[in-house]
Design an enzyme around this catalytic site. Structure first.
Site, PDB file in Angstrom:
ATOM      1  N   ASP A 162       0.796  -1.241   0.000  1.00  0.00           N
ATOM      2  CA  ASP A 162       0.000   0.000   0.000  1.00  0.00           C
ATOM      3  C   ASP A 162       0.830   1.293   0.000  1.00  0.00           C
ATOM      4  O   ASP A 162       0.531   2.236   0.759  1.00  0.00           O
ATOM      5  CB  ASP A 162      -0.969   0.008   1.201  1.00  0.00           C
ATOM      6  CG  ASP A 162      -1.953  -1.154   1.166  1.00  0.00           C
ATOM      7  OD1 ASP A 162      -1.876  -1.988   0.230  1.00  0.00           O
ATOM      8  OD2 ASP A 162      -2.799  -1.246   2.073  1.00  0.00           O
ATOM      9  N   LYS A 207      -6.896  -4.873  -3.312  1.00  0.00           N
ATOM     10  CA  LYS A 207      -7.640  -5.493  -2.196  1.00  0.00           C
ATOM     11  C   LYS A 207      -8.582  -4.469  -1.588  1.00  0.00           C
ATOM     12  O   LYS A 207      -8.429  -3.273  -1.830  1.00  0.00           O
ATOM     13  CB  LYS A 207      -6.663  -5.995  -1.132  1.00  0.00           C
ATOM     14  CG  LYS A 207      -5.883  -4.856  -0.485  1.00  0.00           C
ATOM     15  CD  LYS A 207      -4.908  -5.360   0.530  1.00  0.00           C
ATOM     16  CE  LYS A 207      -4.097  -4.241   1.141  1.00  0.00           C
ATOM     17  NZ  LYS A 207      -4.891  -3.291   1.948  1.00  0.00           N
ATOM     18  N   CYS A 240      -1.913  -2.710   7.552  1.00  0.00           N
ATOM     19  CA  CYS A 240      -1.809  -3.610   6.405  1.00  0.00           C
ATOM     20  C   CYS A 240      -0.480  -4.345   6.334  1.00  0.00           C
ATOM     21  O   CYS A 240      -0.440  -5.505   5.907  1.00  0.00           O
ATOM     22  CB  CYS A 240      -2.102  -2.827   5.122  1.00  0.00           C
ATOM     23  SG  CYS A 240      -3.842  -2.331   5.067  1.00  0.00           S
TER      24      CYS A 240
HETATM   25  C1  VGL Z   1      -4.675   0.638   5.695  1.00  0.00           C
HETATM   26  C2  VGL Z   1      -6.242   1.450   7.162  1.00  0.00           C
HETATM   27  C3  VGL Z   1      -7.229   1.308   6.218  1.00  0.00           C
HETATM   28  C4  VGL Z   1      -3.239   0.287   5.440  1.00  0.00           C
HETATM   29  C5  VGL Z   1      -5.654   0.483   4.747  1.00  0.00           C
HETATM   30  O1  VGL Z   1      -2.827   0.228   4.268  1.00  0.00           O
HETATM   31  O2  VGL Z   1      -2.500   0.070   6.429  1.00  0.00           O
HETATM   32  N1  VGL Z   1      -4.979   1.115   6.906  1.00  0.00           N
HETATM   33  N2  VGL Z   1      -6.916   0.819   5.010  1.00  0.00           N
END
Ligand code: VGL
Ligand code: ZN
Length: 208
Positions: free
Chosen positions: A8, A108, A153
């Site tokens: 991410d 995702k 994540c």
């Molecule tokens: C994430 C919170 C919500 C992350 C993704 O990538 O850590 N955190 N969605």
């Protein structure tokens, strides 16, 4: 067979994004050194990729504010600001990330009724993304994990990597990751270490 999982590294989690991780953008040059090191046979990047009005967004729940605890499909769920909505700039990988050597970009978080922190499966551990089978099918034995955010994540991806692929050697690259809160990062590191994940620096990854 060695693989790198970049979790991410998106505009939404960098300063200026909708769910900024403090100093999240500082990992981009470090990730680029790892990508260009030639140390990895396979490089995968995950991308948080939510439909508008995703159930993890506070805005989808009357009276809820971001960073409050709520519920989603009957389970406790952190309420997030709207972030990484499919097709928006917020959801794009950071523009400075060296995309050319990334073999697979895996999206995702598309199911509106369940959040998906891990790159391997939804939080209810029901729907799989296929990443575990893919890595095992490629003969990956060693997986290094880094990215954003350490306490969400990245942690859940690293834990699932050890849980879902037997014999996989998993390492967390600490300086190539940033978290949402310092306490969350400390807990995440303890939890990962407790499950047999090595905590390393990018220097170690590059030299090792
Ligand atoms: C994430 C919170 C919500 C992350 C993704 O990538 O850590 N955190 N969605
Ligand atoms: Zn998300």
């Amino acid at each position: 067979m060695k693989a790198l999982l970049l979790v991410d590294i998106q505009n939404g989690f960098c300063p200026g994004g909708n769910l900024p991780v403090p100093n999240g953008d500082e990992i981009v040059p470090i990730a680029n050194r790892l990508i260009e090191s030639g140390k990895y046979d396979l490089i995968v990047a995950s991308q948080d990729w939510h439909p508008p009005k995703h159930g993890s967004f506070a805005s989808s729940h009357a009276g809820k504010q971001p960073f409050e605890l709520g519920t989603l499909s009957g389970k406790p769920q952190m309420m997030w600001p709207d972030h990484c909505v499919q097709g928006t700039a917020d959801a794009e990988l950071h523009p400075d990330l060296k995309m050319g050597k990334i073999d697979l970009i895996l999206q995702k978080g598309e199911n509106p009724n369940v959040d998906s922190y891990s790159a391997f499966r939804d939080n209810d551990q029901d729907a799989l993304t296929g990443l575990a089978d893919f890595l095992e099918g490629q003969g990956v034995t060693d997986l290094d994990v880094c990215g954003l955010a350490t306490d969400y994540c990245v942690k859940f991806s690293a834990l699932d990597a050890t849980e879902m692929m037997s014999g996989m050697r998993v390492r967390f690259i600490e300086d190539a990751s940033r978290g949402i809160t310092p306490e969350g990062v400390m807990e995440a590191i303890d939890e990962m270490r407790g499950r047999g994940i090595d905590i390393i620096t990018s220097r170690q990854a590059l030299d090792g």
